[in-house]
Design a protein around this motif. Sequence first.
Motif, short mmCIF file in Angstrom:
data_model
loop_
_atom_site.label_atom_id
_atom_site.label_comp_id
_atom_site.label_asym_id
_atom_site.label_seq_id
_atom_site.Cartn_x
_atom_site.Cartn_y
_atom_site.Cartn_z
N GLY A 123 -2.11 13.88 -0.01
CA GLY A 123 -3.25 14.22 -0.76
C GLY A 123 -4.45 13.76 -0.23
O GLY A 123 -5.46 13.94 -0.52
N GLY A 124 -4.38 12.99 0.74
CA GLY A 124 -5.71 12.39 1.81
C GLY A 124 -6.08 11.17 1.13
O GLY A 124 -7.09 10.63 2.06
N ARG A 125 -5.70 10.45 0.29
CA ARG A 125 -6.48 9.24 -0.10
C ARG A 125 -6.01 8.16 1.15
O ARG A 125 -4.97 8.06 1.59
CB ARG A 125 -5.90 8.64 -1.35
N VAL A 126 -6.80 7.42 1.40
CA VAL A 126 -6.58 6.31 2.39
C VAL A 126 -6.92 4.93 1.85
O VAL A 126 -7.72 4.52 1.01
CB VAL A 126 -7.67 6.43 3.46
N SER A 127 -5.83 4.04 1.99
CA SER A 127 -5.84 2.56 1.66
C SER A 127 -6.37 1.75 3.08
O SER A 127 -5.57 1.70 3.73
CB SER A 127 -4.54 2.08 1.17
N ALA A 128 -7.50 1.27 2.89
CA ALA A 128 -7.87 0.45 4.02
C ALA A 128 -7.20 -0.83 4.28
O ALA A 128 -6.52 -1.45 3.29
CB ALA A 128 -9.54 0.04 3.88
N LEU A 129 -7.08 -1.08 5.34
CA LEU A 129 -6.36 -2.31 5.79
C LEU A 129 -7.28 -3.56 6.32
O LEU A 129 -8.17 -3.15 7.11
CB LEU A 129 -5.06 -2.02 6.91
N ALA A 130 -7.00 -4.84 6.00
CA ALA A 130 -7.93 -5.66 6.52
C ALA A 130 -7.09 -6.81 7.06
O ALA A 130 -5.86 -7.11 6.32
CB ALA A 130 -8.75 -6.09 5.33
N HIS A 131 -7.38 -7.48 8.09
CA HIS A 131 -6.64 -8.59 8.84
C HIS A 131 -6.62 -9.96 7.75
O HIS A 131 -7.52 -9.94 6.75
CB HIS A 131 -7.45 -9.24 9.99
N GLY A 132 -5.38 -10.34 7.27
CA GLY A 132 -5.37 -11.32 6.55
C GLY A 132 -4.53 -10.95 5.29
O GLY A 132 -4.18 -11.86 4.52
N GLN A 133 -4.53 -9.81 4.76
CA GLN A 133 -4.22 -9.41 3.74
C GLN A 133 -2.53 -9.40 3.74
O GLN A 133 -2.11 -9.24 4.58
CB GLN A 133 -4.65 -8.02 3.34
N THR A 134 -2.11 -9.40 2.67
CA THR A 134 -0.63 -9.01 2.32
C THR A 134 -0.14 -7.58 2.27
O THR A 134 -0.75 -6.94 1.57
CB THR A 134 -0.03 -9.72 0.97
N VAL A 135 0.82 -7.21 3.05
CA VAL A 135 1.03 -5.96 3.20
C VAL A 135 2.55 -5.90 2.77
O VAL A 135 3.37 -6.63 3.10
CB VAL A 135 1.18 -5.12 4.57
N ALA A 136 3.14 -5.29 1.66
CA ALA A 136 4.37 -5.38 1.01
C ALA A 136 4.92 -4.11 0.34
O ALA A 136 4.04 -3.60 -0.50
CB ALA A 136 4.57 -6.53 0.01
N PHE A 137 6.00 -3.55 0.66
CA PHE A 137 6.35 -2.21 0.20
C PHE A 137 8.04 -2.13 0.20
O PHE A 137 8.45 -2.61 1.03
CB PHE A 137 5.68 -1.00 0.63
N ARG A 138 8.40 -1.40 -0.59
CA ARG A 138 9.79 -0.82 -0.72
C ARG A 138 9.76 0.57 -0.35
O ARG A 138 9.14 1.50 -1.06
CB ARG A 138 10.50 -1.19 -2.03
#
Length: 284
Positions: free
Chosen positions: A14-29
Amino acid sequence: MRWSGGVPGLRWEGGRVSALAHGQTVAFRAVGPRLCPGARANPCPLAATVPARATGGQCPECARLDRARSVAADTLADDPRTYRVYLAWFGPGMTKVGITAEERGDARLLEQGAVAFSWLGRGPLMAARRTEELLRHALKVPDRIPYDRKRAVRHQLPGPDARRREIEELYGRATALATWTETLEPLEFRAYDHGDVFGIDELPPLTGTVTELIDGGVVAGRLLAAAGPDLHLLDVAGRCLALDTRLVRGWALVTPSTPTASVTVPVRPVRGVDLDVQDSLFPS
């Protein structure tokens, strides 16, 4: 993963983008099966499944459609835009030549994980392509470097000065080949460095790389660096794992259901490293 304005982000259907930043937690299943996302903003007509280890992330039919009009596949010769030839550095002894549309700026270099680069010249597409081929053969530099090679050296790179010297040396060799200046406008040497943008200059040693996602498998960690398509994540045990986000394409991603998430996807350890990711916990 997509780069926009020097910032990495995960682009959703759909085109939505989730910006990423150093230090943040990335967690997904991951929730499967892994489906082909289609081509050129159109869904896959076959709703085809894609092998878990395929970095392309598309079925053969959609991949063919995407490459039918592609500069990278050399099937788009009539693009009227101005192109630039660049010299890119990925690690000691790892340089390449390439081209990109001038209007894209350094987005192509960020997508490839180029740690340092310099522009060489600008002009029409076919003149840029001919210059790329000339430099490949005359200077013995490739137009492609495998991602696993870039990833392997990223945790032990020399500093910006050494990176600049190697790019400048290649630039000098390229400008000595005067024939390409007849069709392209030469550009002055300037070394650009993505070390800070990627966050790679103080990475700990690489422990292992994710080889594939699985239905119900979890990836979790603190984002140390993002380079090209790769995320470098630190788990709670202090182990640095690399995830090629091209492996994520086609999966549905949801938030882990437990307060802490365990890395439960297949990981290939770096040679000589004892790795057990099943007990690697990180807050979700």
